[in-house]
Scaffold this active site. Structure first.
Site, mmCIF file in Angstrom:
data_model
loop_
_atom_site.group_PDB
_atom_site.id
_atom_site.type_symbol
_atom_site.label_atom_id
_atom_site.label_comp_id
_atom_site.label_asym_id
_atom_site.label_seq_id
_atom_site.Cartn_x
_atom_site.Cartn_y
_atom_site.Cartn_z
ATOM 1 N N THR A 97 -5.390 1.556 -1.351
ATOM 2 C CA THR A 97 -4.761 1.906 -2.616
ATOM 3 C C THR A 97 -3.554 2.803 -2.347
ATOM 4 O O THR A 97 -3.578 3.629 -1.452
ATOM 5 C CB THR A 97 -5.798 2.672 -3.472
ATOM 6 O OG1 THR A 97 -6.988 1.882 -3.492
ATOM 7 C CG2 THR A 97 -5.322 2.877 -4.894
ATOM 8 N N LYS A 111 -0.722 6.173 0.912
ATOM 9 C CA LYS A 111 -1.460 4.918 1.065
ATOM 10 C C LYS A 111 -2.769 5.217 1.776
ATOM 11 O O LYS A 111 -2.753 5.739 2.894
ATOM 12 C CB LYS A 111 -0.602 3.946 1.863
ATOM 13 C CG LYS A 111 -1.124 2.547 1.879
ATOM 14 C CD LYS A 111 -0.037 1.614 2.373
ATOM 15 C CE LYS A 111 -0.566 0.235 2.678
ATOM 16 N NZ LYS A 111 0.494 -0.665 3.113
ATOM 17 N N ASP A 233 6.890 -8.767 9.401
ATOM 18 C CA ASP A 233 6.540 -9.229 8.053
ATOM 19 C C ASP A 233 7.705 -8.927 7.107
ATOM 20 O O ASP A 233 7.536 -8.310 6.064
ATOM 21 C CB ASP A 233 5.243 -8.549 7.581
ATOM 22 C CG ASP A 233 4.584 -9.308 6.428
ATOM 23 O OD1 ASP A 233 5.022 -10.437 6.125
ATOM 24 O OD2 ASP A 233 3.633 -8.764 5.830
#
Ligand SMILES: Nc1ncnc2c1ncn2[C@@H]1O[C@H](COP(=O)(O)OP(=O)(O)OP(=O)(O)O)[C@@H](O)[C@H]1O
Length: 391
Positions: A97, A111, A233
């Site tokens: 989360t 985070k 990514d």
């Protein structure tokens, strides 16, 4: 075992740091009040000694592991979680989360990475994840570039972290595995690049903004590559915008320090539509996989659209590798920009430019006259020019 009551028993069995108390075991000691005599001693036959021993053993191992963690030399990047004021939830990511918070008077995003320590992952898996987390943050905390999200600090546990609970009467700590890791970075209020492009889907972006975003992204990637970091990514969801629309590379979830031996870098990592053919094909790859993904992002920034809207995951991956499928180039796209996209997504990784070369090519584009944004033959139509471009 000489069991004594209250404070005395506590200090005997656990040492000064402990919060262990005989009374704390509650049900294991049968009716403490009625079995202690006037000198304050328990009757041994009334005490479930075996259970107390088990509890004691568990407790001591918890205390020792906490002490080991505390004694371990603090890493440069470790932060004092008690100074972190965590507020509302911003988002739920794949591994945890994201909260908004304040650390040292700075607006931050927090985070919390929960790798399923409390059940799903095996101990070995969790240990491997924690080790790679440690490596990642050690690299990330040394980075300093205007187009890379600023790393504030991280922690290998959450014991001192206060998370606001949705239910104020419950203990908010209860919902957090104490060994979950947490990473704190600068808070970026502009949302993701993807969200920004979706908001501009109909009108598209003015050319100046297209080039500004492309330059921000290419400079950030060029910086990472100069530090031998492959992001792996690169996609518009992983780019965040600040209040002034400056783009910052985020999400180092799968970023890696480039392997010395290219054969050591294989494995499907990334997001399908952005993945280079060599990655999709399971072949060894290097930083040039980020250049490929950048080419796709550049197309997306220019078009404010999705590259392969009607194809399934399987269709995209097979067509990219076997039929050289790439996003459709709009007719109106200035050749200077289209040529950068094509170079970046070349099937042959060796032919792709380095990111610093991409920066130079983008810097050379003239945006002062609209940069050739008016399609030469509008009557024949161009899919990204259904309306006049720009806000
Ligand atoms: N520094 C930040 N500032 C503001 N919002 C952020 C920040 N970092 C993340 N977010 C928000 O949280 C969301 C989820 O972030 P996160 O990096 O966990 O996403 P994710 O892509 O789902 O993660 P993963 O790729 O690890 O699965 C982002 O889409 C963004 O909206």
């Amino acid at each position: 075992m000489d069991l004594k009551t209250g404070e005395e028993a506590g200090s005997v069995v656990t040492g000064e740091k402990s919060d262990f108390r005989v009374g704390g075991l509650g049900s294991k000691v049968k009716d403490v009040g009625s079995i202690s005599n006037k000198d304050g001693f328990f009757r041994a036959d009334m005490i479930d000694i075996k259970n107390i021993d088990i509890q004691l053993e568990k407790h001591l191992s918890r205390v020792w592991s906490r002490d080991r963690e505390a004694q371990r030399a603090k890493e440069e990047w470790e932060i004092d979680l008690s100074k972190l004021d965590t507020r509302n939830v911003i988002a739920h990511g794949t591994y945890g989360t994201v909260y908004r918070g304040v650390y040292d008077e700075q607006d931050v995003a927090v985070k919390i990475l929960d790798w399923g320590e409390d059940g799903m992952a095996t101990a070995a898996e969790t240990a491997a994840l924690r080790a790679s987390f440690r490596q990642e943050v050690a690299v990330w905390h040394k980075l300093d570039h205007p187009n890379v999200t600023k790393f504030v600090g991280a922690s290998m546990g959450t014991s001192n972290l206060n998370i606001p609970s949705r239910n104020p009467s419950s203990d908010s700590q209860n919902s957090l595995p104490s060994r979950a890791c947490c990473v704190v970075v600068e808070y970026l209020p502009g949302g993701t690049l993807k969200q920004f492009l979706i908001r501009n889907r109909r009108k598209k972006l003015v050319f100046k903004i297209v080039i500004q975003l492309a330059l921000d992204l290419s400079r950030g990637l060029s910086y990472l590559h100069s530090k031998k970091i492959v992001h792996r990514d690169v996609k518009t969801e992983n780019m965040l915008l600040d209040a002034h629309r400056n783009l910052k590379i985020a999400d180092f979830g799968v970023a890696r320090v480039e392997a010395q031996n290219p054969r050591d870098m294989t494995g499907e990592t990334g997001t399908l539509g952005y993945m280079a053919p060599e990655v999709l094909d399971g072949k060894p790859y290097n930083r040039r996989c980020d250049v490929y993904s950048f080419g796709i992002c550049l197309w997306e920034i220019y078009c404010c659209d999705m590259p392969y809207p009607d194809l399934s995951f399987a269709e995209v991956s097979s067509a990219v590798v076997r039929q050289n499928l790439r996003p459709e180039m709009p007719r109106c796209c200035p050749s200077s920009l289209a040529s950068i996209m094509r170079k970046c997504w070349d099937a042959n990784a060796e032919k792709r430019p380095d990111m610093d070369e991409v920066v130079r090519l983008l810097e050379a584009i003239d945006t002062s006259k609209g940069g050739g944004m008016i399609p030469e033959d509008q009557a024949n139509g161009c899919f990204c020019f259904s309306t006049a471009r720009g806000p």
